[in-house]
Design a protein around this motif. Sequence first.
Motif, mmCIF file in Angstrom:
data_model
loop_
_atom_site.group_PDB
_atom_site.id
_atom_site.type_symbol
_atom_site.label_atom_id
_atom_site.label_comp_id
_atom_site.label_asym_id
_atom_site.label_seq_id
_atom_site.Cartn_x
_atom_site.Cartn_y
_atom_site.Cartn_z
ATOM 1 N N LYS A 174 0.800 -1.235 0.000
ATOM 2 C CA LYS A 174 0.000 0.000 0.000
ATOM 3 C C LYS A 174 0.833 1.285 0.000
ATOM 4 N N PRO A 175 2.005 1.330 0.639
ATOM 5 C CA PRO A 175 2.774 2.582 0.563
ATOM 6 C C PRO A 175 3.007 3.063 -0.869
ATOM 7 N N PHE A 176 3.080 2.169 -1.831
ATOM 8 C CA PHE A 176 3.321 2.585 -3.217
ATOM 9 C C PHE A 176 2.077 3.217 -3.835
ATOM 10 N N ASP A 177 0.884 2.825 -3.365
ATOM 11 C CA ASP A 177 -0.339 3.510 -3.788
ATOM 12 C C ASP A 177 -0.316 4.957 -3.305
ATOM 13 N N TYR A 178 0.028 5.122 -2.043
ATOM 14 C CA TYR A 178 0.031 6.461 -1.464
ATOM 15 C C TYR A 178 1.181 7.298 -2.020
ATOM 16 N N LEU A 179 2.293 6.655 -2.334
ATOM 17 C CA LEU A 179 3.403 7.361 -2.969
ATOM 18 C C LEU A 179 2.969 7.921 -4.328
ATOM 19 N N ALA A 180 2.266 7.108 -5.106
ATOM 20 C CA ALA A 180 1.789 7.571 -6.409
ATOM 21 C C ALA A 180 0.873 8.772 -6.245
ATOM 22 N N ALA A 181 0.022 8.726 -5.219
ATOM 23 C CA ALA A 181 -0.889 9.850 -4.974
ATOM 24 C C ALA A 181 -0.115 11.102 -4.583
ATOM 25 N N LEU A 221 -8.494 5.043 -3.687
ATOM 26 C CA LEU A 221 -7.398 5.960 -4.015
ATOM 27 C C LEU A 221 -6.661 5.464 -5.260
ATOM 28 N N GLY A 222 -6.448 4.158 -5.324
ATOM 29 C CA GLY A 222 -5.766 3.582 -6.483
ATOM 30 C C GLY A 222 -6.538 3.799 -7.763
ATOM 31 N N MET A 223 -7.856 3.687 -7.684
ATOM 32 C CA MET A 223 -8.682 3.932 -8.868
ATOM 33 C C MET A 223 -8.588 5.385 -9.309
ATOM 34 N N GLU A 224 -8.474 6.284 -8.331
ATOM 35 C CA GLU A 224 -8.391 7.706 -8.660
ATOM 36 C C GLU A 224 -7.020 8.059 -9.253
ATOM 37 N N VAL A 225 -5.955 7.497 -8.687
ATOM 38 C CA VAL A 225 -4.605 7.779 -9.182
ATOM 39 C C VAL A 225 -4.345 7.026 -10.486
ATOM 40 N N VAL A 284 5.403 3.537 -10.390
ATOM 41 C CA VAL A 284 6.102 3.917 -9.154
ATOM 42 C C VAL A 284 6.770 2.691 -8.526
ATOM 43 N N ALA A 285 6.034 1.577 -8.459
ATOM 44 C CA ALA A 285 6.561 0.378 -7.800
ATOM 45 C C ALA A 285 7.766 -0.184 -8.542
#
Length: 691
Positions: A413-420, A477-481, A489-490
């Motif tokens: 999950k940190p990579f989802d938030y990093l992308a955001a 959040l992932g769908m939005e980003v 990012v990953a």
Amino acid sequence: MIRKVLKRFLLFVCAPLLCFMLLGGGALWYYINFSHNDFSPSDVDVFLGAQPEALTEILDDEGAPIIELPAVSDWRLRTPMYRRTVKFGDMPDVMIRAALAAEDQRFFSHSGIDYQAIVRAAFEVFKESARESFRSYRPRMVFAEGGSTITQQVVRLTFLEEDLQREQKGEASRMDKIRRKIHEARRAVWLERRLSEKLGHRIAKERIFEAFANISYCGHGRYGFGACSIYYFGTPIKKIAVPDAALLAGMVRDPWEYSPRVHPGQAVLRRNTILRLMAEQGNITPEDEKRFVASPLRLVSATGDRTIAPSVVKFVLQTLWGMPNSATIRWESGATIRTTIKRSWQIEANDALEKGLDEYRKRHPDHAKKIQGAFVVIDSRCRVKALVGGSHATYTSFNRATEARRQPGSAFKPFDYLAALEDGFEWSFTINDAPVSVSMGRGRPRHIIGNYDGRFFGRIPMWQGLAESRNGATARLGMEVGTKKIVEVATRLGLNPNMEDFPTTTIGAEEVTPLELACAYAAFANGGFLSKPLIVEEVATVTGGMKYASERMQVLETDIASKMVEGLRHTVTWRKGTGRSLLKLNIPVFGKTGTTNDFRDAWFCGSTFGDTGVTACVWIGMDDRTPLGEPDLCRPRDAELRKHCEPGAVAALPIFEKFMSYIYRDASPEPLPEGMEERMEEAHRHGIVRD
């Protein structure tokens, strides 16, 4: 009557025997000293350039051995050969004097063969032959052993190895042995003569002794005084004691008969004989001789191939085969490989993982034999400081730390938030924590992404979605980003380059190794730099050496990396954070738990801050992907049914905690960036709390 018999014996047996020995001896002397036309001058260069098979030693970051890997003298029989080559200049004087006393006291003065020793041996031959002839009433020759110089022994083991093997197998006749001894003496004289012409007398002798010291067998697969000193006494050859040197020198004649591990009584008697000879030759005083003779054997335990880091050994060897210039290394001649491993950390990592697995076994005895784990510890440049590839691993077993690809679950999950964050989001932005229905493609039914505790909080701050590992909020959040951005990012941070951009990728459905994930997390802690994993720092061989350094590149902007540290620190400081139990460490650690569907994988990856920071990643699971808990019975909010759950916070995080408490028991990590803790405290005042 007796006089007549004796007279006839002397006349018809001893006299012919003596004449034969004198005439034969003279002819043999000429043949040995001057008949060398069949020897090739290039053999001198072959001798000087010879590099015998030697062990490969893997060391930790301070130069202490992790393991000794033998060379193999016969690949059909796979005979292990442990040898440490030692230069003459590194050989202590006491070892040289002990060897000379035992094998060849006039080595530095003779020319390859010792005529005094030959005369002594000839007298023994005459004596034994006369005795046997008297008994049998006919002339008989009996050959006694002895008289070989160090040069002859070197020639025997380097140039005449095939003949020697035939003798050892019982395939050589007595005449074959006589011919081999004569050839050995001829070549010994020739070798010393040619080496002296090329190098000078003293250096020639030193090179011959060096060869002897490195090829002599001391039993139990150990060749050369360097390896034998470590094996029997745990002492480098430079620091060997006098009685120990005498024992090694005495073993050369018969390594089995005089082995202190097999026949300690015989070994002590032989050692004391060498000590007496050293005293007679003035190498030690009579008082020292008495003291050394009275001293007991001081042997260390034989370790064999045991090591504190079997998975490290495997990873080191795999790494070396893929490194530049590795094909040019003469591995058969031995190598010293210095690694990045920190010994005390490796021992603690072993202990932390096993204790964590033992706790799991108590909770789930039915899975006691199947449970496995992996533990990776790196510094800020992804230099491996400790690595455990499994419970009770060996250096040939599956290395789960580097080879096992498993779903990281929420540890992704940190990579989802990093992308955001890279798209302009802030931790204070709110996201909707609600169920998400996603398409699985290929005609499969849609999948509902829910939360671990079955609850949904609606609009919550981004930091809270990460801290509490809310699947619904993260998936939205992932769908939005966009999953493409998240995959980019990953992979930029070194994760699986073949990662697919499925909706479930946002909650950790793609597979990674613990080492990959650790290096990616380290980029958050060190200001945004990604380094390739490094475990080998230096390789030294007889032909030279190579040094390796970690390759570093900036993959995140510094302020974005700092924001990621802040987000991951929320998991520890927030009252409902999945890493809340780490607060008792009283050090500013940050990280993320990970749990996959049905508890098939449990993770925790975390770090301390800055260039001196440490990142550790723990994975717990089973090789056949059996669930760790009982998902049908698990109820996280029920005090009784909670025991059926096995999330990362339960199975993996305590291992991380135990390790970090050890390495920071007498030290403190770098503090977090100024103002970060205050911002987090302010943010917590606005967090959404549901009991």
